[in-house]
Design a protein around this motif. Structure first.
Motif, short mmCIF file in Angstrom:
data_model
loop_
_atom_site.label_atom_id
_atom_site.label_comp_id
_atom_site.label_asym_id
_atom_site.label_seq_id
_atom_site.Cartn_x
_atom_site.Cartn_y
_atom_site.Cartn_z
N GLY A 80 -50.41 84.80 67.03
CA GLY A 80 -49.27 85.73 67.53
C GLY A 80 -48.68 85.17 68.80
N ALA A 81 -49.62 84.79 69.51
CA ALA A 81 -48.86 84.35 71.00
C ALA A 81 -48.05 83.12 70.89
CB ALA A 81 -50.03 84.00 71.97
N LEU B 285 -45.67 90.44 70.26
CA LEU B 285 -46.92 90.02 70.12
C LEU B 285 -47.85 90.67 69.06
CD1 LEU B 285 -49.38 87.85 70.99
CD2 LEU B 285 -50.04 89.69 72.51
N GLY B 286 -47.78 91.96 69.22
CA GLY B 286 -48.42 92.77 68.14
C GLY B 286 -47.80 92.73 66.69
N GLN B 287 -46.44 92.50 66.49
CA GLN B 287 -45.64 92.16 65.48
C GLN B 287 -46.05 90.80 64.94
OE1 GLN B 287 -41.41 91.93 66.01
NE2 GLN B 287 -41.13 92.66 63.78
N LEU C 32 -55.34 98.02 65.98
CA LEU C 32 -55.63 98.21 67.42
C LEU C 32 -54.77 97.16 68.17
CD1 LEU C 32 -59.49 98.81 67.46
CD2 LEU C 32 -57.63 100.67 67.95
N VAL C 33 -54.73 96.18 67.98
CA VAL C 33 -53.86 95.13 68.57
C VAL C 33 -52.47 95.34 68.44
CG1 VAL C 33 -53.39 92.66 68.82
CG2 VAL C 33 -55.65 93.17 68.29
N ALA C 34 -52.10 95.57 67.36
CA ALA C 34 -50.73 95.85 67.23
C ALA C 34 -49.89 97.26 67.83
CB ALA C 34 -50.35 96.12 65.97
N ALA C 35 -50.95 98.37 67.95
CA ALA C 35 -50.93 99.46 68.60
C ALA C 35 -50.69 99.29 70.19
CB ALA C 35 -51.79 100.65 68.12
N ALA C 36 -51.81 98.78 70.58
CA ALA C 36 -52.10 98.30 72.22
C ALA C 36 -50.94 97.64 72.66
CB ALA C 36 -53.61 97.51 72.24
#
Length: 300
Positions: free
Chosen positions: A108-109, A230-232, A281-285
């Protein structure tokens, strides 16, 4: 004609209990808003902090080897021995999710960085390169926007072949058009600003105006979108791995774990639920954190 005498409005004395009650309610309301704001900030910070720690030092959080096979413990439900259960080979789901944070977040990064880098080039050329370059880059971005992001990534993977590196580049390409359009719009808005006019009068070169005045101001909103991206990017990378185009099995990658668990969905729901929960959780955060950054930036 009769003159009506208007009495001044009645003012409550400073020590009046009614006024004191209203003040206490206002203070309580302000305190509750501050508490809610802190809670909203705590959620993305804690979630992203946990998974970043898992990506850096997974051995601190994972009790088992993510690749260790133990057929005797296959399909064990969540419980004391295995917090989130085991898969068809007896591998601990929790340990695999912890170790899967590193490839998922790195993909993602890296994809976000590639998208931002490509967007910086395209947006700068379009916004500062003249009418013909702007028109050419604009048509190219319109073609990219016409294709759904996942479809564009699939086309690139079909041409370059599956793999982690290809997934990173493919996801980066799908995120670049949106960033490029934003940078272009920011540069066009700043190009005729008094700041640029003053720098031109002082005899500064176009390159110096671009690097000193335009880009620092145009890239400010990109930091917010980069957090959102990043979440996307994690979500899209997991989607490609779910389709078998990312990390090969038995790698502990969240999308690959989802793909492996769908076969046993009616028998072992935890094989799919918990990797999917980590992705959500990662995408929402990341989404909540980007909105908070955007809100704070707008207040300044």
């Amino acid at each position: 004609m009769t003159l009506v005498k208007h009495e001044p409005p009645h003012e409550l004395p400073p020590g009046d209990p009614v006024l004191a009650g209203h003040r206490s309610k206002l203070r309580a309301l302000g305190g509750s808003h501050e508490w809610v704001a802190r809670l909203r900030l705590a959620f993305p910070v804690l979630v992203l902090g946990f998974f970043v720690l898992a990506a850096i030092v997974p051995s601190w959080l994972a009790p088992f080897d993510p690749l260790a096979i133990n057929p005797a413990d296959a399909f064990s439900p969540p419980g004391p021995g295995h917090l989130l259960g085991t898969d068809e080979s007896g591998r601990d789901i929790y340990s695999r999710i912890i170790h899967g944070a590193r490839p998922s977040l790195l993909i993602g990064a890296a994809a976000t960085a590639i998208g931002l880098g490509l967007a910086l080039v395209l947006g700068t050329v379009a916004g500062f390169g003249g009418r013909w370059l702007d028109a050419g880059v604009g048509r190219f971005l319109e073609v990219l926007f016409a294709l759904p992001g996942l479809l564009l990534a699939l086309v690139f993977i079909a041409l370059a072949g599956p793999g982690v590196g290809t997934t990173v580049v493919a996801v980066g390409l799908t995120t670049a058009p949106g960033y490029a359009r934003l940078i272009r719009g920011q540069l066009i808005a700043l190009r005729n600003s008094p700041m640029v006019e003053a720098a031109t009068v002082l005899g500064r070169s176009r390159a110096r105006i671009l690097t000193t005045h335009l880009l620092p101001n145009a890239l400010a909103p990109i930091a917010v979108l980069g957090t959102l991206g990043l979440g996307q990017a994690v979500l899209w990378a997991a989607s490609l791995s779910f389709l078998g185009l990312g990390a090969p099995p038995p790698a502990p990658e969240w999308g690959a774990m989802l793909s492996a668990g769908r076969t046993y969905l009616s028998l072992a729901w935890w094989m799919t639920f918990f990797p999917g929960l980590a992705i959500v959780l990662v995408a929402a955060a990341a989404t909540v954190l980007s909105r908070l950054l955007n809100t704070e930036g707008g207040k300044r």
